[in-house]
Structures are given as structure tokens and as C-alpha cells.
Design a protein around this motif. Sequence first.
Motif, short mmCIF file in Angstrom:
data_model
loop_
_atom_site.label_atom_id
_atom_site.label_comp_id
_atom_site.label_asym_id
_atom_site.label_seq_id
_atom_site.Cartn_x
_atom_site.Cartn_y
_atom_site.Cartn_z
N MET A 1 15.83 -8.21 -14.85
CA MET A 1 15.43 -7.23 -13.85
C MET A 1 14.94 -7.94 -12.58
O MET A 1 13.94 -8.66 -12.61
N ALA A 2 15.66 -7.75 -11.48
CA ALA A 2 15.25 -8.36 -10.21
C ALA A 2 14.08 -7.58 -9.62
O ALA A 2 14.11 -6.36 -9.57
N VAL A 3 13.05 -8.30 -9.19
CA VAL A 3 11.93 -7.68 -8.46
C VAL A 3 11.95 -8.19 -7.03
O VAL A 3 12.31 -9.35 -6.77
N PHE A 4 11.56 -7.36 -6.10
CA PHE A 4 11.66 -7.72 -4.68
C PHE A 4 10.63 -6.93 -3.89
O PHE A 4 9.92 -6.06 -4.43
N ASN A 5 10.56 -7.22 -2.59
CA ASN A 5 9.60 -6.56 -1.70
C ASN A 5 8.18 -6.57 -2.27
O ASN A 5 7.47 -5.56 -2.27
N ILE A 6 7.77 -7.74 -2.75
CA ILE A 6 6.41 -7.87 -3.28
C ILE A 6 5.46 -8.10 -2.10
O ILE A 6 5.51 -9.12 -1.43
N GLN A 7 4.60 -7.12 -1.84
CA GLN A 7 3.68 -7.20 -0.70
C GLN A 7 2.55 -6.21 -0.87
O GLN A 7 2.64 -5.29 -1.70
N THR A 8 1.50 -6.39 -0.11
CA THR A 8 0.41 -5.42 -0.13
C THR A 8 0.78 -4.22 0.73
O THR A 8 1.64 -4.32 1.62
N MET A 9 0.14 -3.11 0.48
CA MET A 9 0.40 -1.92 1.29
C MET A 9 0.01 -2.16 2.75
O MET A 9 0.68 -1.67 3.67
N GLN A 10 -1.05 -2.93 2.97
CA GLN A 10 -1.48 -3.21 4.33
C GLN A 10 -0.41 -4.01 5.07
O GLN A 10 -0.14 -3.77 6.25
N GLU A 11 0.20 -4.99 4.39
CA GLU A 11 1.28 -5.76 5.01
C GLU A 11 2.45 -4.86 5.37
O GLU A 11 3.07 -5.00 6.43
N HIS A 12 2.75 -3.93 4.49
CA HIS A 12 3.86 -3.00 4.75
C HIS A 12 3.56 -2.12 5.96
O HIS A 12 4.42 -1.93 6.83
N ILE B 1 -2.51 7.98 8.85
CA ILE B 1 -1.22 7.96 8.15
C ILE B 1 -1.25 8.80 6.89
O ILE B 1 -0.21 9.01 6.25
N GLY B 2 -2.44 9.25 6.47
CA GLY B 2 -2.53 10.18 5.36
C GLY B 2 -2.66 9.54 3.99
O GLY B 2 -2.72 10.26 2.99
N PHE B 3 -2.67 8.22 3.92
CA PHE B 3 -2.87 7.55 2.63
C PHE B 3 -3.65 6.26 2.84
O PHE B 3 -3.79 5.77 3.97
N LYS B 4 -4.16 5.71 1.74
CA LYS B 4 -4.98 4.50 1.80
C LYS B 4 -4.08 3.26 1.80
O LYS B 4 -2.98 3.28 1.28
N THR B 5 -4.60 2.18 2.38
CA THR B 5 -3.84 0.92 2.40
C THR B 5 -4.61 -0.23 1.75
O THR B 5 -4.01 -1.27 1.47
N ASP B 6 -5.89 -0.05 1.53
CA ASP B 6 -6.69 -1.16 1.01
C ASP B 6 -6.50 -1.30 -0.50
O ASP B 6 -6.31 -0.32 -1.23
N ASN B 7 -6.51 -2.54 -0.97
CA ASN B 7 -6.42 -2.87 -2.40
C ASN B 7 -5.21 -2.21 -3.07
O ASN B 7 -5.32 -1.61 -4.14
N MET B 8 -4.05 -2.36 -2.43
CA MET B 8 -2.81 -1.79 -2.99
C MET B 8 -1.73 -2.85 -2.98
O MET B 8 -1.50 -3.50 -1.95
N LEU B 9 -1.06 -3.00 -4.11
CA LEU B 9 0.06 -3.93 -4.23
C LEU B 9 1.33 -3.15 -4.54
O LEU B 9 1.31 -2.20 -5.32
N MET B 10 2.45 -3.57 -3.93
CA MET B 10 3.75 -2.93 -4.17
C MET B 10 4.72 -3.96 -4.75
O MET B 10 4.82 -5.07 -4.25
#
Length: 814
Positions: free
Chosen positions: A666-677, A462-471
Motif C-alpha cells: 500500500m503506497a502512502v503519500f502526502n504525509i504532512q501536518t494540517m497546518q502545512e497543508h 476556514i471552519g476547522f482546526k489546524t493544530d496538532n493534526m497529521l494527514m
Amino acid sequence: MDNLLHDLRYAIRTLLRSPGFSLIVVISIALGFAANATVFSVANGLLWGLLPVKDPSRVVMFSEGQSYSYPDYLDYRDQSGDLFEGGLAGHFPLIPASIGGKGEPERVWGQSVTGNFFPSLGVPMTLGRPIVPEDDQAGGHNHVVVLSNNLWRRRFGGDANILNHDVALNGRYYTVVGVAPAAFYGVDRGIVSEFWVPLAVASEIMPDLITEGSITTRRDNQWLMLNGRLKAGVTRKRAEVALNIIKKRLDDTYRKDEKRHDTLTLQTAGGLIAGSATPAFTLMAVLMVVVGLVLLVACANVANLLLARAIGRQKEIAIRLAMGAGRRQLIRQLLFESFILALTGAGVGFLLAAGAARAISNFQLPLPFPVVFDFNVDIRVALFTLGLSIVTALLFGLVPAMRASRPDLVGALKDGPAMFGRVGRSHLRSALVVVQVALSLVLLATAGLFLRSLGNASSIDIGFKTDNMLMVTMDPKLQSYSHDKTVQFLSHVRERVSALPGVRSVSFVGVVPLSIGASNNSYDVDAVKDHPKQNINADTNSVGSGYFNTMGIPLLRGRDFTSSTDDQHSVIINETMASHLFPGQDPIGRVIRQDKDQYTVIGITRNSKLRTIGEKPLDAIFMYLNAAPEKANSFFGTTLIVKTTVAPGALVHSVPEQIGALDPNMAVFNIQTMQEHVDKSLLLPRISALLLGIFGAVGLTLAAIGLYGVMSYSVRSRTREIGIRMALGAKPRGVLSMVLRQGLILTGIGLAIGLAIALVVGRFAASVLYGTSGSDLLTFAVVSVVLVATAAVAILIPARRAAHVEPTVALRYE
């Protein structure tokens, strides 16, 4: 009627006397019904669901996926007055909003609608009134809102006094005039709308998407979906003809320089949006074919069981015929048994399908807005299952019943050998086994293709890393932040989050990769020696400094963005865009234009996936988020990307807390890890592979049972023959080979037929496969080996039994 009731009672008593047989048949049928009812409930929810409004069949929407300008809407509305009850209505389907008030700020999605939207649909309000034409007048009291039932209960506790109270949406206040019914979310299938405001305030509630001038004058700004209720007596065909006359008139007047050959069509409202019905229909068609094959395998298996059971009942049937029972009566009674088994299996399958459909409804797609499908079984699914059970009962019950009603009376009454129709019966059972093997091969091959597709999708770079990433996503624009305030806010967020323990790096992105949607713009570059002027369309994204390093996307040449003012008009492009726009040239320092804006290329990044896992390399351009944060797509907001040295789940609460400390509203949403995404991007291939794998396993099991039953019957019917052969000197190995050869010949015939059918099915399914063709040689070879090996095991058991027959016992058999 008395005779029918008598036959029904007799059939029930007969089946209860053979509980083991009845249970096996019911389980076989139930598996086939469960598969069919589950897939049909998904297709029903996706494609054929009706709106919870008055007389929904008369409510139609314009051409699937087609949007219209506001001036075109006015012309269609004014010139089609004799077609639609209450006039033609329109709506914009997706408005992101930050809702304030009690509790934490929340991101919700709504729609702007014309004043006749609710009246034309006939939606009964739970509280208050709908939006009416008077609310949609420019300059009038149009700051009103209708809340969804779910938002009313979730956000306001179902307060019955909510009417005439103000609700803050994107920093502006709207008076609540009504609450929609519980099942109503709009007319676009799957999209969950939680509020509705008049179209007159569209440019106010989402100014970055729609400017006031563009919604009133520009015909090239196509953003409205159109729908209406046909008047009584007006057919859909008549309405389409009349609307296409209007369309031609508009095209000839305003678009005469464009070559337009499209035709306006009408579909029942409540369908999928944005042209997604066609791929959904393709996937549903593949699944319906597959589960139909599962049911056919089950039917062939049950028919074989019924034929085998008829052997044990030949004396009973012969006695009844000798005492004067008619053949038609016997067939009717045997069919009653088949109908009882089919209806029982359908009931069990319906219950299994209800649980499976409910589980599938909970899956989430990687979309920035909520998509909910109700796949729960309803009356339509129940009627489908009932109708299928009747067809199935005839399919597996009629031929065995007709065969069983023609016994050899003399042989059966003397307890002699089962001479009635032996050859014909043997051929029929063998034919049924060939059908089972062929269809099982098709099921296994289809499952194998989708499993291979899933494996390919999972291993795609996919061209990018997914481990240890939070969005964590937010949208300052919805709080009416200015450019400078947005830049300052994002800078403070970066500082506070970077200081948290366990954070390695922080950046921002407008559209997270693999979010399906994206912005696309046209760019050009001046001609140079040996290269003419180039113009291409490219996906456009806004990113913060350090984004590529945080995501693990290497820069091939040039540099990243910095906080320097020099980057206000700088861009970074991917290698695909570099090769298309600057073939054989050095892009660094070159100028790219978008309309009147000019940008200098400062870097080239390696290709990475942009919209979907299976996409081919696309042209992509990245702009500096701090230069124009207001250009970030409001549908997606601005996402904070946090690279961590610890498990990202440990920061799920602390990161939003830092944002809330800077702005509590400020509303925050779509809180998930990159791996979950990324895992959500594999949802459809994963579900398809899982379902087809289950269906293939069921088909293989049923085929093995069918082969075992036929070979066991063959061994039993040839016991005397085998005993004579062995008494004359035949060896056990020879008998074993004889039986194995018979079974493997049937398997081979079924295999050849199944491969031919599987190639056709594979070609049809190729459009939804990742990285594999519909005729993948390895897949077909592996499933063929699996099927032959399973068949060999099923055949070997009765073959070994035949090889160990004692000649003296066999000669006394029968």
C-alpha cells in the motif's frame, strides 16, 4: 568603426574614474532588471514555454481547458486527416497509480495516450521506442508502458536493461518498451507525468473513473485532451476554420438540442491545463506592470544622477566643444556610458533573477498531484533582458546626454556658475522626481493591497482546526480492493493508529479541505407545502465516523455517522445547503436524491472552507465513507486524519508503519501536518505580497534618493541666493520652510498623479485580492502617509543644510 571603439574605450575610462557613481547607478538599474527578469521568467515558464520536441511551434492543442469524448475524437481524427502530420492525437492527463517492485510502494501519476501521441510529437526516446498505433488496438498486446526519465532513474536506478521488463501499476503488469527523454513530462504545462500507457487500457488502469462502455460510445463523457502537429504549410488559422466546420457538423448531428456558441481554438501545446491560463495571465499582467514601474522609477533616478553628474563635467564638455568636438559625437560618447551602465546592471540583475526564479520553482501548490514549473532563466529571458537594457539606456541616458552637450561655454571655461540650461535642467529634474514619487505611490499602493489581502486570507475563518493534526493519504482502490476489503482495511488502520501514544482521535476523508479540486453532483428534494421542488449542485465528499469532531467542525443539528448499517444511505449537509435546499424547514429526516439513489439527512454541520481560502460559502454534502469507499475520488485517495496530543511531526513515521504492517504494497503519500497543508493554500497571496512588498520598498527607496538628490542640487545651486537672504535678515527657520515647501510641493504633485494611476491598477488587480477592493481607502491612506513621511525625511537633510549656511561663505560661493 574606429571612432566607435574609441568612444567605447573613453566611456569605460570615464566610468572607472567615478567608481562610486557607477556603482550606485548599476545597483539602481540591477534592482529594476532583477524584478523584471524574475517576473518574466515566471510568465515564460507558466504561459509561453515550448515543449522539448521537434519543431514545437507546429504542435497545437485544442481549446484551453476543453475536453472531448472518445467518439468525438474519432470524428475529428478521421475528418481532419489533411491538417495533422501523423493524425490527431489524444490523451487523458491524470492517472493515479501505485507502482510496485523494488523499494517501498509509491504513488505516481501518468497518462493514457493514443497510439500516435508520441510519433506526432516527435519525442526522441532515451531508451527503446514510444507507444505506437499497434499498441493501442483493442485486443492486441497493449499492456505496455513508457517510463519518464525521472521515474526510470529514481525507481529503477537508470537500469539500461529495463526494456521488456514488467512493471506493476495498480496491481497489473505492463511491459516497459521505452524511456522518455529527461525534459519531457507531457504536453500539459506543469503536470508531471511519470508513465504513459495506451488509451486502449484506460478503463483497465482506472476502472472507477472510466468504464469501457463510456469511453467507446458515450459522447457526453468528455475526458480526452486533443493535440496534434500541423502539417507543413498548414497555418493555425486554416486549421481552426476547418475544425470548426467539423465541430458544427458534430453539434448539428449529436447536440442539436443544445445551445452551443463556443468556438474551437488552437493554442501552442505546452500550455496550462483546465482553463487556468486566464487567471495566471491576469496575475502575471499585474506583476509585469508593477515591475515595469520599478524599472521606470530606477530609470528616473538614474537620469537624475546623470543630470547632476553633468554639472561637474561642464568644464570638460565645454573644453571639448571649444576644441572642435561635435555635439553629435559628445551625445554618442555619453550614450555609450549609459549603455555600459545599463548592460552591467542588466547582467547583475539577470544573475539575481536566476536565483530568485530557481527559488520560486521550488514552491508547492496544495494539489493532490505533482505540479512542477521550470522558472529558470533561458535564452528567451536573456533576450528579454538584453532588449530591455537597450531601451532602458535610451530612456535614462538620451535626455541627460542632450542636456549635457549644451553648456554655457563662456561661464564653464571661466569656472563661473553653471549657467547652461539651469532653469530647464531644474524643471526636468523636478519632473523626474514627480514621476518617481507617482510611480512609487503606485508600487506602494499595490503592495499594500496585496499585503492587506494576505492579512485577510490569513485571518479568514476556514471552519476547522489546524493544530496538532497529521494527514496520511493512501488509495486502496489502486490495489484493486473490493468494497468489503476496503472497509475492513480502513477499520484496522483506525484501530492500529488510535492505539499509538499521543493520538487523540482518528478519522478519514476522501478530499481534504482546501485541496482546490472536488467532486460536484446534482441533488434534488421533493416539493412540500409552500416550497417547490428544489435542485442544486453541491460539492460531495466522503468522510468516516468522527470526522467532524476530529476536524473541529461543529454539528449544528442531528448526529454524526456511526458504524451502524442504518447509515449506509445517510448524509450530512452543511448549513448553506440546508438553507438552499430546505429554506425555512427542518432538514433532519428529509430525503435527498441523486439520480436514482436516495439519502436521508441525519445532520447539519457548520460551514467550512471546501476548495479555496477565498471562496464564498458553497453547498456541501458529506456521505459515509464506509458505505461506499469505492466512490472516493481516485485523484485524492483516502486521507487518514489523526488528531494528536503531541506535536504531529512525532508520528510522521509511526503512522505509515502501521499502514505498511497491514499491507506492505500500500503506497502512502502526502504525509504532512494540517497546518502545512493550509499554509500551501496561502502560497500565491504570500508570494504576491512578498514580491510586491520588495518592489514597493525598492521604489520608495529610489524615490527618496531622487528627492534627496534634487533638493541637494537645489540647495547647492541656490547657495548664493540663500546667503544673500540671510545677510538681509532671513531666519534659518524661514530658509528651512522654503526648501521643505519646494520638496513637498513636488511630493504632493507626484502623490496626486500616483493615486489616480493606483486606482486603475487596483481595479485591475481586484480579481486576485482576498476580502479587499482595489480602491481600499485605508491602504491608500497609509501608503500616502508613508510616502510623505519618507519624502519629508529625504527633503529635511538638505533643508537643514541650507538653514545653516554662513552668509559670508555663501556670498563667496562660485
